[in-house]
Design a protein around this motif. Structure first.
Motif, PDB file in Angstrom:
ATOM      1  N   ALA A 126     -36.265 -17.298   4.697  1.00 49.84           N
ATOM      2  CA  ALA A 126     -35.826 -17.226   3.299  1.00 49.84           C
ATOM      3  C   ALA A 126     -35.567 -18.609   2.717  1.00 49.84           C
ATOM      4  O   ALA A 126     -35.691 -18.813   1.508  1.00 49.84           O
ATOM      5  N   LEU A 127     -35.237 -19.571   3.580  1.00 52.89           N
ATOM      6  CA  LEU A 127     -34.912 -20.926   3.123  1.00 52.89           C
ATOM      7  C   LEU A 127     -36.019 -21.915   3.469  1.00 52.89           C
ATOM      8  O   LEU A 127     -35.802 -23.130   3.436  1.00 52.89           O
ATOM      9  N   GLY A 128     -37.201 -21.400   3.806  1.00 50.58           N
ATOM     10  CA  GLY A 128     -38.337 -22.290   4.042  1.00 50.58           C
ATOM     11  C   GLY A 128     -38.456 -22.777   5.460  1.00 50.58           C
ATOM     12  O   GLY A 128     -39.033 -23.853   5.691  1.00 50.58           O
ATOM     13  N   GLY A 129     -37.950 -22.030   6.419  1.00 53.09           N
ATOM     14  CA  GLY A 129     -38.067 -22.428   7.811  1.00 53.09           C
ATOM     15  C   GLY A 129     -39.431 -22.112   8.375  1.00 53.09           C
ATOM     16  O   GLY A 129     -39.545 -21.334   9.331  1.00 53.09           O
ATOM     17  N   ALA A 130     -40.466 -22.707   7.828  1.00 53.45           N
ATOM     18  CA  ALA A 130     -41.848 -22.490   8.267  1.00 53.45           C
ATOM     19  C   ALA A 130     -42.646 -23.696   7.771  1.00 53.45           C
ATOM     20  O   ALA A 130     -42.069 -24.671   7.286  1.00 53.45           O
ATOM     21  N   GLN A 132     -42.438 -28.249   5.657  1.00 54.27           N
ATOM     22  CA  GLN A 132     -41.501 -27.150   5.424  1.00 54.27           C
ATOM     23  C   GLN A 132     -41.183 -27.028   3.937  1.00 54.27           C
ATOM     24  O   GLN A 132     -40.806 -28.012   3.295  1.00 54.27           O
ATOM     25  N   PRO A 133     -41.308 -25.821   3.368  1.00 55.59           N
ATOM     26  CA  PRO A 133     -41.220 -25.656   1.916  1.00 55.59           C
ATOM     27  C   PRO A 133     -39.817 -25.535   1.350  1.00 55.59           C
ATOM     28  O   PRO A 133     -39.663 -25.463   0.138  1.00 55.59           O
ATOM     29  N   GLY A 134     -38.787 -25.479   2.184  1.00 50.79           N
ATOM     30  CA  GLY A 134     -37.441 -25.341   1.646  1.00 50.79           C
ATOM     31  C   GLY A 134     -37.292 -24.083   0.809  1.00 50.79           C
ATOM     32  O   GLY A 134     -37.807 -23.018   1.143  1.00 50.79           O
ATOM     33  N   SER A 135     -36.592 -24.220  -0.314  1.00 49.94           N
ATOM     34  CA  SER A 135     -36.262 -23.050  -1.146  1.00 49.94           C
ATOM     35  C   SER A 135     -37.401 -22.572  -2.025  1.00 49.94           C
ATOM     36  O   SER A 135     -37.219 -21.622  -2.795  1.00 49.94           O
ATOM     37  N   THR A 136     -38.582 -23.194  -1.924  1.00 47.05           N
ATOM     38  CA  THR A 136     -39.681 -22.792  -2.810  1.00 47.05           C
ATOM     39  C   THR A 136     -40.239 -21.409  -2.474  1.00 47.05           C
ATOM     40  O   THR A 136     -41.031 -20.866  -3.240  1.00 47.05           O
ATOM     41  N   LEU A 137     -39.838 -20.815  -1.343  1.00 46.97           N
ATOM     42  CA  LEU A 137     -40.288 -19.462  -1.011  1.00 46.97           C
ATOM     43  C   LEU A 137     -39.393 -18.384  -1.630  1.00 46.97           C
ATOM     44  O   LEU A 137     -39.756 -17.197  -1.619  1.00 46.97           O
ATOM     45  N   LYS A 138     -38.238 -18.757  -2.170  1.00 49.27           N
ATOM     46  CA  LYS A 138     -37.291 -17.757  -2.682  1.00 49.27           C
ATOM     47  C   LYS A 138     -37.865 -16.897  -3.808  1.00 49.27           C
ATOM     48  O   LYS A 138     -37.575 -15.697  -3.864  1.00 49.27           O
ATOM     49  N   THR A 176     -37.439 -25.928  -7.166  1.00 54.38           N
ATOM     50  CA  THR A 176     -37.390 -27.056  -6.243  1.00 54.38           C
ATOM     51  C   THR A 176     -37.139 -26.546  -4.834  1.00 54.38           C
ATOM     52  O   THR A 176     -36.783 -25.392  -4.612  1.00 54.38           O
ATOM     53  N   GLY A 177     -37.314 -27.433  -3.872  1.00 55.67           N
ATOM     54  CA  GLY A 177     -37.029 -27.096  -2.483  1.00 55.67           C
ATOM     55  C   GLY A 177     -36.770 -28.354  -1.689  1.00 55.67           C
ATOM     56  O   GLY A 177     -37.404 -29.384  -1.925  1.00 55.67           O
ATOM     57  N   THR A 178     -35.845 -28.280  -0.751  1.00 57.38           N
ATOM     58  CA  THR A 178     -35.544 -29.394   0.148  1.00 57.38           C
ATOM     59  C   THR A 178     -35.441 -28.830   1.561  1.00 57.38           C
ATOM     60  O   THR A 178     -34.675 -27.893   1.798  1.00 57.38           O
ATOM     61  N   SER A 179     -36.219 -29.391   2.482  1.00 57.97           N
ATOM     62  CA  SER A 179     -36.223 -28.861   3.843  1.00 57.97           C
ATOM     63  C   SER A 179     -35.033 -29.405   4.629  1.00 57.97           C
ATOM     64  O   SER A 179     -34.309 -30.302   4.184  1.00 57.97           O
ATOM     65  N   LYS A 180     -34.847 -28.857   5.802  1.00 52.99           N
ATOM     66  CA  LYS A 180     -33.733 -29.252   6.658  1.00 52.99           C
ATOM     67  C   LYS A 180     -33.815 -30.731   6.987  1.00 52.99           C
ATOM     68  O   LYS A 180     -34.869 -31.263   7.320  1.00 52.99           O
ATOM     69  N   GLY A 181     -32.685 -31.407   6.880  1.00 54.28           N
ATOM     70  CA  GLY A 181     -32.647 -32.823   7.186  1.00 54.28           C
ATOM     71  C   GLY A 181     -33.265 -33.708   6.126  1.00 54.28           C
ATOM     72  O   GLY A 181     -33.501 -34.894   6.364  1.00 54.28           O
TER      73      GLY A 181
END
Length: 740
Positions: A461-465, A359-365, A541-546
């Motif tokens: 939007a927050l990398g939920g993929a 999961q890419p987190g915020s890197t898709l923004k 940067t990006g941090t995924s859920k959990g």
């Protein structure tokens, strides 16, 4: 007198032979015997013999080799599981002791016979009269003839009378065309020793953990003893090795040979080789013996692997063991570094983190804001609302939170993207639309997002993929190249393929400018962070859920660097975000890549203008900002802009309109509650009555009775209806009795 007698005897013998041969059948025997030697010579001379150079060239080992762009070896990878064969070993790299031991064990008169040893044949024939198991008399040359023909690998072929004649023919032909040193060299590289170890290189490293040039007398005697009986017990090998030593007058070394034989491992020792790019080697190498040149830079590959391991070692107490790194050349699309895992630090070192789905987190923004800017829905100075937000989705309420759990009110797009604020990103997605955003990600090459837009929802939007590091890094390379997409490649000279426009150069430039702006990151990361470099660089940067994945992806004018840190097991890290996990590795690589030449700040493309921006009220400081230029504009600097904050309309936040609240059957209903919340000003009413004092816009009440309910926000004093939400409370299901 004596000479006369000898002449008489010769004449008598010839006369007797002439009288014996008067019969036609006997004359035919004599003629055949006379023709046999020249016929045999003709057969031997006419026998096809492979050239030594060609045999050496086609003798591929069981391994393939991955090379860097400059030819340096990066990885040895075994592909043939039938036999373990290393690279060809020249005879001058085999110790004299080993050469002598093989001669004593297999062919004592090797240096003197023409390929066949008559004395050995007579000795074997005499011994076999008294032995139950026959002893062979094959010379080294005869054995090599079988190895080259493939007969040695076919036990069913056997060595009957005609098979032995054929072996002798091929051995004699080899001796006519090859030197003794060439025969011995080929034999040592083709003969099997023990198990699947074939050739002196594999045998010496696999059984004795040393190279062929370092074999002593005891080592050599043990290996030579294995040739005749590779599967013999250690004790039997020790006895045969001692016999070899005695034959060479070295009987005093028998005890040492016994120790060497008894110490042979049950499984071969690790083979020597370079292990700098195992994951890419498994991806590219397909054929044993091949040496494939890649686009990797050997020094950069090793530096990237070291930087990753060093950082993960520092995070050892935070439950982090895996990571991956990729470096791309912006112009050519060549992959310069591919580090798939942390190696010995990982519990799953064979997994390739460059290709793993995470999961890419915020890197898709950046791609979301880039689309909004390109379409004219937003500018870098547009103000977004960073306040509580709840969205109704088919799977329930979606309530995004910022990383630090704080809300900042009105923020510009520049600050929202640079500081990676979540709520403004979700609000932007509601503006852009899920389908448009997903199509945008596909244009950037994120092909693993293969579900329908509704499957991902607003969390996209927050990398939920799930994406791959190689694809995500190449998407950022697309931004670095002004929005032009092409596929990254791994082989020198490989065509990058068709190029396509993923986003306009103007929007790509503005997004890159925001990602390179330290002031834009200040709200979340401060002015001094691992994202700050000595040279120009854009990074996200990006941090995924959990906290299961964190990322740092960014680019300079020449390179794009992507870093992922996490656990292949999927277990969460302990308080590790993108800025503390992946970002230090990313910064080390950027500094290394530009230690000699600084990255240049990109030139603004035609179609953007620099304008002075001020905010009313002053939610952010006055600054220079980039805008898409109006059509037909020719000046690089446009008029000043005043960005006014519209007064926020009072509205309800929670529960969202049309929400369905389901009580938890495991919690007593009297202990369950619901949050009622609004922003702005006013009074909260539920089902026609006030439930809190005016001005108190956040309150927790007991869960209402099952059924439909109406929440209202009314103006203080006038009672004017400002906003209304309908929500439903489901009935509490009766718990199932055991056994029911």
């Amino acid at each position: 007198m004596r000479q006369s007698l000898m002449g008489l005897q010769r004449r008598l013998r010839l006369s007797a032979l002439w009288l014996w041969a008067r019969r036609p059948s006997r004359r035919a025997v004599l003629i055949a015997l006379g023709l046999l030697p020249p016929l045999a010579a003709i057969v031997v001379l006419a026998s096809p013999v492979p050239d030594f150079t060609s045999v050496k060239a086609v003798s591929s080992g069981s391994e393939a080799v991955l090379l860097a762009r400059d030819g340096q070896v990066l990885q040895h990878l075994r592909l043939d599981r039938r036999a373990r064969v290393l690279a060809w070993v020249p005879l001058d790299r085999v110790s004299p002791a080993m050469r002598e031991a093989v001669r004593l064990a297999e062919d004592e008169h090797f240096r003197y016979h023409p390929g066949v040893d008559p004395l050995a044949i007579l000795s074997a024939a005499f011994d076999n009269l008294k032995r139950e198991r026959p002893r062979g008399a094959s010379t080294i040359t005869m054995q090599l003839a079988d190895l080259l023909s493939g007969r040695a690998a076919r036990p069913s072929a056997g060595h009957g009378f005609f098979g032995k004649l054929d072996q002798i023919r091929r051995a004699l032909a080899l001796e006519l065309h090859w030197s003794k040193d060439q025969i011995l060299e080929a034999y040592l590289n083709r003969v099997g020793f023990r198990g699947d170890l074939v050739g002196i290189g594999a045998a010496s490293y696999g059984l004795l953990a040393k190279g062929p040039e370092g074999l002593g007398e005891a080592d050599s005697a043990v290996l030579a003893a294995l040739i005749r009986s590779p599967g013999a017990s250690r004790a039997k090998v020790a006895r045969r090795a001692c016999a070899v030593l005695r034959a060479g007058g070295r009987g005093l070394s028998c005890d040492e040979a016994s120790l060497v034989a008894m110490a042979m491992p049950r499984r071969p020792h690790p083979m020597p080789g370079v292990d700098d790019a195992p994951h890419l080697a498994r991806l590219l190498l397909k054929k044993p013996g091949e040496a494939l040149r890649s686009t990797l830079d050997a020094d950069l590959q090793r530096f990237a692997a070291t930087a990753l391991r060093n950082r993960l070692a520092e995070l050892d107490e935070r439950h982090v063991e895996d990571g991956a790194v990729i470096v791309l050349d912006n112009r050519s699309g060549e992959v310069l570094a591919w580090v798939g895992s942390s190696g010995e630090l990982s519990g799953a070192a064979a997994v390739d983190g460059v290709q793993a789905l995470r999961q890419p987190g915020s890197t898709l923004k950046p791609f979301l804001y880039g689309l909004a800017i390109e379409q004219g829905w937003l500018t870098a100075a547009s103000l977004l609302d960073d306040s509580p937000l709840a969205l109704t989705t088919p799977s329930g309420l979606y309530i995004p939170q910022d990383y630090d759990r704080h809300f900042r009110g009105a923020v510009s797009v520049r600050s929202a993207l640079g500081s990676s604020l979540n709520v403004p990103a979700v609000r932007t997605l509601t503006l852009v639309g899920l389908d448009r955003f997903l199509q945008q990600l596909h244009r950037f090459g994120l092909a693993t997002l293969d579900k329908e837009a509704e499957f991902y929802g607003y969390g996209l939007a927050l990398g939920g993929a799930e994406v791959r590091l190689i694809d995500l890094a190449n998407a950022y390379r697309t931004l670095a190249n002004g929005g032009e997409f092409s596929v990254a490649h791994l082989r020198p000279g490989e065509a990058p393929g068709a190029r396509r426009r993923a986003i306009s150069p103007q929007a790509a430039f503005i997004v890159g400018d925001i990602l390179a702006d330290p002031a834009a990151r200040a709200l979340t990361f401060g002015l001094a962070s691992p994202l700050s470099t000595r040279t120009w660089a854009a990074v996200k940067t990006g941090t995924s859920k959990g906290m299961r994945d964190n990322w740092a992806i960014g680019f300079t004018d020449r390179y794009t660097v992507g870093v992922w840190v996490g656990n292949f097991s999927g277990e969460p890290m302990w308080d590790v975000s993108g800025v503390t996990g992946a970002a230090p590795i990313w910064r080390d690589l950027i500094e290394h890549l530009h230690q000699r030449e600084a990255s240049r700040t990109p030139q603004a493309p035609v179609g953007v203008q620099r304008r002075s921006v001020s905010f009313a009220p002053e939610v952010e400081a006055v600054r220079e900002e980039w805008f898409l230029a109006p059509k037909g504009a020719t000046e690089r600097v446009g008029p000043a802009v005043v960005q006014r904050l519209a007064e926020a309309r009072p509205q309800l936040i929670a529960p969202p309109d049309s929400a369905i609240l389901a009580p938890d059957p495991d919690i007593p209903q009297r202990a369950q509650a619901v949050l009622l919340q609004a922003n702005g000003s006013g009074c909260l009413w539920l089902d026609g009555r006030a439930i809190a004092p005016c001005g108190k816009l956040k309150t927790l009440i007991p869960l209402p009775l099952p059924g439909s309910h109406r929440l209202e926000l009314r103006a203080k004093g006038s009672g004017e209806l400002l906003d209304t939400h309908q929500f439903t409370v489901r009935a509490l299901s009766a718990p199932r009795r055991p056994g029911a």
